[in-house]
Design a protein around this motif. Structure first.
Motif, short mmCIF file in Angstrom:
data_model
loop_
_atom_site.label_atom_id
_atom_site.label_comp_id
_atom_site.label_asym_id
_atom_site.label_seq_id
_atom_site.Cartn_x
_atom_site.Cartn_y
_atom_site.Cartn_z
N TYR A 60 50.50 51.42 22.32
CA TYR A 60 50.75 50.92 23.68
C TYR A 60 49.67 51.42 24.64
N TYR A 61 49.25 52.67 24.50
CA TYR A 61 48.30 53.29 25.42
C TYR A 61 46.84 53.11 25.00
N SER A 62 46.61 52.44 23.89
CA SER A 62 45.23 52.28 23.41
C SER A 62 44.44 51.39 24.36
N GLU A 63 43.12 51.59 24.34
CA GLU A 63 42.24 50.77 25.20
C GLU A 63 42.39 49.29 24.90
N LYS A 64 42.50 48.96 23.62
CA LYS A 64 42.60 47.56 23.20
C LYS A 64 43.86 46.92 23.76
N TRP A 65 44.99 47.57 23.62
CA TRP A 65 46.25 47.00 24.12
C TRP A 65 46.26 46.93 25.63
N GLN A 66 45.76 47.97 26.29
CA GLN A 66 45.74 47.98 27.75
C GLN A 66 44.84 46.87 28.29
N ALA A 67 43.75 46.56 27.56
CA ALA A 67 42.86 45.46 27.98
C ALA A 67 43.60 44.12 27.90
N ILE A 68 44.44 43.95 26.89
CA ILE A 68 45.23 42.73 26.76
C ILE A 68 46.28 42.65 27.87
N PHE A 69 46.96 43.77 28.10
CA PHE A 69 47.99 43.81 29.16
C PHE A 69 47.39 43.54 30.54
N ALA A 70 46.14 43.93 30.73
CA ALA A 70 45.49 43.74 32.03
C ALA A 70 45.43 42.27 32.41
N VAL A 71 45.24 41.41 31.44
CA VAL A 71 45.09 39.98 31.71
C VAL A 71 46.41 39.37 32.18
N ASP A 72 47.49 39.56 31.42
CA ASP A 72 48.75 38.90 31.81
C ASP A 72 49.50 39.63 32.91
N ASN A 73 48.98 40.78 33.32
CA ASN A 73 49.59 41.53 34.43
C ASN A 73 48.69 41.58 35.66
N VAL A 75 47.42 40.69 39.10
CA VAL A 75 47.84 40.06 40.36
C VAL A 75 46.86 38.94 40.72
N PHE A 76 45.58 39.19 40.50
CA PHE A 76 44.56 38.23 40.91
C PHE A 76 44.62 36.94 40.09
N ILE A 77 44.89 37.05 38.80
CA ILE A 77 45.02 35.85 37.98
C ILE A 77 46.22 35.03 38.43
N TRP A 78 47.35 35.69 38.67
CA TRP A 78 48.55 34.96 39.09
C TRP A 78 48.41 34.39 40.50
N LEU A 79 47.70 35.11 41.38
CA LEU A 79 47.44 34.56 42.71
C LEU A 79 46.53 33.33 42.62
N ALA A 80 45.54 33.39 41.75
CA ALA A 80 44.65 32.23 41.57
C ALA A 80 45.43 31.03 41.05
N HIS A 111 57.12 52.21 36.90
CA HIS A 111 56.46 52.71 35.69
C HIS A 111 55.75 54.01 36.00
N SER A 112 56.22 55.09 35.41
CA SER A 112 55.60 56.40 35.63
C SER A 112 54.82 56.80 34.38
N GLY A 113 53.55 56.50 34.38
CA GLY A 113 52.72 56.87 33.25
C GLY A 113 52.61 55.80 32.17
N ASP A 114 53.36 54.72 32.31
CA ASP A 114 53.28 53.65 31.31
C ASP A 114 53.04 52.30 31.97
N GLY A 115 52.45 52.34 33.15
CA GLY A 115 52.19 51.11 33.91
C GLY A 115 51.01 50.32 33.36
N ARG A 116 50.71 49.26 34.03
CA ARG A 116 49.65 48.35 33.62
C ARG A 116 48.58 48.26 34.72
N PRO A 117 47.37 47.86 34.35
CA PRO A 117 46.31 47.69 35.36
C PRO A 117 46.47 46.36 36.11
N HIS A 118 47.32 46.36 37.11
CA HIS A 118 47.69 45.14 37.82
C HIS A 118 46.56 44.53 38.66
N PHE A 119 45.49 45.27 38.87
CA PHE A 119 44.44 44.78 39.75
C PHE A 119 43.15 44.42 38.99
#
Length: 189
Positions: A60-73, A75-80, A111-119
């Motif tokens: 869950y915390y790996s760079e690869k998974w976090q990069a995937i989570f960044a896309v579907d989470n 804010v800018f993609i959903w605002l667009a 999310h405390s420590g398990d959040g996503r890169p929303h920006f």
């Protein structure tokens, strides 16, 4: 928040029996930010046979998974997508995008420590909230039950709003999933 809670909240905020397609749009948008998580976790646990503890502790915390989570989470993609839908008059995508943004807005403070890169793509920063929906060290013992109570109330509202059997069964099913998922984190961790 647990995914079923996001689905119930998205439907309660955006779905109406008289607005065709609003249920599927609200549920799709509410699910979208967690979809990659379900696909990755499902693949590893159900197909590969990776232990759940390893998946949630390391993968869950790996760079690869976090990069995937960044896309579907993002804010800018959903605002667009919301701007595009508004400009083109695509109601389904508009409701879907608002529901996804609601999901992200509710995830951010819980999310405390398990959040996503929303920006993403502007930033990889992840907000570490002092509150968690599941972690007892960060008030999960309080937030978790509050989430269940909120979902119970919203499920009743949805049950009254929708007269058709199928949506009612769907919303009750989602609430049952919320009850089940509320305790799953105790088993995983």
């Amino acid at each position: 928040m647990n995914t079923p809670a996001h689905l119930i909240l998205g439907a309660a905020a955006l779905a109406h029996e008289k607005r065709r397609g609003s249920v599927s749009a609200a549920l799709s948008g509410a699910m979208a930010p967690d979809l990659s998580l379900y696909l990755l976790v499902g693949w590893h646990i159900l197909v590969v046979g990776t232990p759940a503890e390893l998946v949630f502790r390391d993968f869950y915390y790996s760079e690869k998974w976090q990069a995937i989570f960044a896309v579907d989470n993002s804010v800018f993609i959903w605002l667009a997508l919301l701007l595009l839908a508004s400009f083109r008059g695509w109601l389904w995508l508009k409701v879907c995008s608002v529901s996804a943004l609601l999901h992200i807005a509710l995830d951010l403070p819980l999310h405390s420590g398990d959040g996503r890169p929303h920006f993403w793509p502007l930033s990889d920063w992840v907000f570490a909230s002092p509150v968690s929906y599941w972690d007892e060290r960060y008030y999960g013992w309080l937030v978790g039950p509050m989430e269940v109570v909120l979902c119970a109330g919203l499920t009743l509202i949805l049950f009254k709003r929708f007269r058709s059997t199928l949506p009612r069964v769907l919303f009750i099913g989602l609430f049952i999933c919320e009850l089940a998922s509320s305790g799953i984190w105790l088993l995983v961790f």
